[in-house]
Design an enzyme around this catalytic site. Structure first.
Site, short mmCIF file in Angstrom:
data_model
loop_
_atom_site.label_atom_id
_atom_site.label_comp_id
_atom_site.label_asym_id
_atom_site.label_seq_id
_atom_site.Cartn_x
_atom_site.Cartn_y
_atom_site.Cartn_z
N ASP A 157 -27.07 -45.46 2.98
CA ASP A 157 -25.87 -44.89 2.37
C ASP A 157 -24.70 -44.94 3.33
OD1 ASP A 157 -26.70 -44.17 -0.13
OD2 ASP A 157 -27.23 -42.11 0.40
N GLU A 214 -8.57 -14.56 -4.61
CA GLU A 214 -7.85 -14.83 -3.35
C GLU A 214 -8.80 -15.04 -2.18
OE1 GLU A 214 -4.57 -15.48 -2.73
OE2 GLU A 214 -4.65 -15.58 -4.90
N PRO A 227 -11.40 -22.94 2.58
CA PRO A 227 -10.50 -24.03 3.01
C PRO A 227 -10.20 -24.03 4.51
CG PRO A 227 -9.58 -22.85 1.12
CD PRO A 227 -10.81 -22.11 1.53
N ARG A 248 -30.11 -34.40 0.13
CA ARG A 248 -30.44 -35.83 0.23
C ARG A 248 -31.12 -36.17 1.54
NH1 ARG A 248 -28.28 -39.53 -3.09
NH2 ARG A 248 -28.17 -41.09 -1.45
N1 SAM Z 1 -6.41 -17.91 -0.88
C1 SAM Z 1 -7.30 -18.86 -0.33
C2 SAM Z 1 -6.54 -19.81 0.60
O1 SAM Z 1 -5.38 -20.10 0.33
O2 SAM Z 1 -7.14 -20.29 1.57
C3 SAM Z 1 -7.97 -19.69 -1.40
C4 SAM Z 1 -8.97 -18.95 -2.21
S1 SAM Z 1 -9.74 -20.01 -3.39
C5 SAM Z 1 -8.67 -19.84 -4.77
C6 SAM Z 1 -11.18 -19.12 -3.84
C7 SAM Z 1 -12.46 -19.60 -3.19
O3 SAM Z 1 -12.68 -20.96 -3.47
C8 SAM Z 1 -12.52 -19.49 -1.69
O4 SAM Z 1 -12.86 -18.19 -1.29
C9 SAM Z 1 -13.61 -20.50 -1.34
O5 SAM Z 1 -14.90 -19.94 -1.50
C10 SAM Z 1 -13.43 -21.55 -2.42
N2 SAM Z 1 -12.69 -22.75 -1.96
C11 SAM Z 1 -11.46 -23.14 -2.40
N3 SAM Z 1 -11.09 -24.29 -1.83
C12 SAM Z 1 -12.09 -24.67 -1.00
C13 SAM Z 1 -12.28 -25.76 -0.12
N4 SAM Z 1 -11.36 -26.70 0.04
N5 SAM Z 1 -13.44 -25.84 0.57
C14 SAM Z 1 -14.39 -24.88 0.43
N6 SAM Z 1 -14.26 -23.80 -0.38
C15 SAM Z 1 -13.12 -23.69 -1.10
#
Ligand code: SAM
Length: 235
Positions: A169, A116, A89, A154
């Protein structure tokens, strides 16, 4: 393009890779995907890949030695100038421009987090690009990795049968896509625009261009702003 996906849930990723655009890309050989279980690189015979966070707190953390070893080995096996992508994120927001950029790489390694997330040293030790698919939290990186891979694939030559389809697109052309219709000609009082039935190809092209511009002005005026690189200045 070679693409290795490291995940704790290989079955979930494999099932999606087998269908649609990604499935066809793999059959044709334009995309060579491989799904690898991160547990292969577990530090002990119990298959441990995560542990409790130092300092306490909720959830488990993916262990740096497992992830770093896995990625290094996979990159070496690819033997290509690979781009390592960690969906997270905090990362650069994914968009079509980045998809086109990634499509230029001969190899990708996508590393899916869970729980996490990763021990912070993973980000310090690996030359990875951290990419977010939006400001929300998923349970794992698998969906994000598939979003990134499908949007990227794509843009590989031959993956989408008709190259015009990709060129037209939304976003690729710098505009949102024009509206499309199919049979029946009329449905619940709504008729297909006359011009599409006229057989006049130049008029159809003109109409579609106008519609694409009008839609973009209405829904995404930011795409027309100077400096966005859309090549479609506001008139
Ligand atoms: N504790 C982290 C935080 O608050 O930023 C979130 C961890 S999330 C539950 C677990 C995994 O989901 C992350 O390590 C990532 O690989 C993936 N993930 C979750 N949301 C994402 C997003 N918006 N974009 C890309 N990957 C995401």
């Amino acid at each position: 393009m070679r693409c290795d996906i490291l995940t704790l849930f290989p079955a979930a990723v494999e099932s999606y890779l087998a269908v649609g655009v990604l499935g066809k890309a793999a059959i044709s050989g334009v995309l060579v995907p491989r799904v690898l279980d991160l547990r292969r690189w577990a530090g002990n015979r119990y298959g441990q890949v995560d542990d409790a966070p130092f300092g306490g707190g909720a959830g488990m953390v993916l262990m740096a030695p497992v992830v770093v070893r896995a990625v290094r080995e996979v990159v070496q096996a690819q033997g290509l100038p690979s781009r390592i992508v960690i969906p997270d994120p905090r990362g650069r927001r994914f968009d079509d421009r980045l998809a086109r950029e990634l499509a230029g790489s001969p190899a990708l390694v996508l590393v899916c987090g869970r729980y996490e997330g990763f021990d912070e040293r993973v980000f310090e030790l690996l030359p990875a690009e951290v990419i977010s698919i939006g400001d929300y939290i998923l349970a794992g990186g698998e969906l994000a990795a598939l979003v990134i891979l499908e949007a990227t694939a794509r843009h590989l030559p031959g993956v989408v049968g008709d190259p015009d389809s990709v060129a037209e697109d939304s976003f690729t052309s710098g505009l949102l896509d024009y509206p499309v219709y199919t049979r029946p000609r009329e449905f619940e009082g709504l008729a297909v625009p006359e011009v599409l039935l006229s057989g006049d190809h130049a008029a159809v092209r003109r109409w579609r261009r106008e519609q694409a511009l009008a839609r973009t002005r209405r829904w995404r005026p930011d795409l027309l702003a100077p400096g966005t690189g859309t090549g479609e200045p506001e008139q």
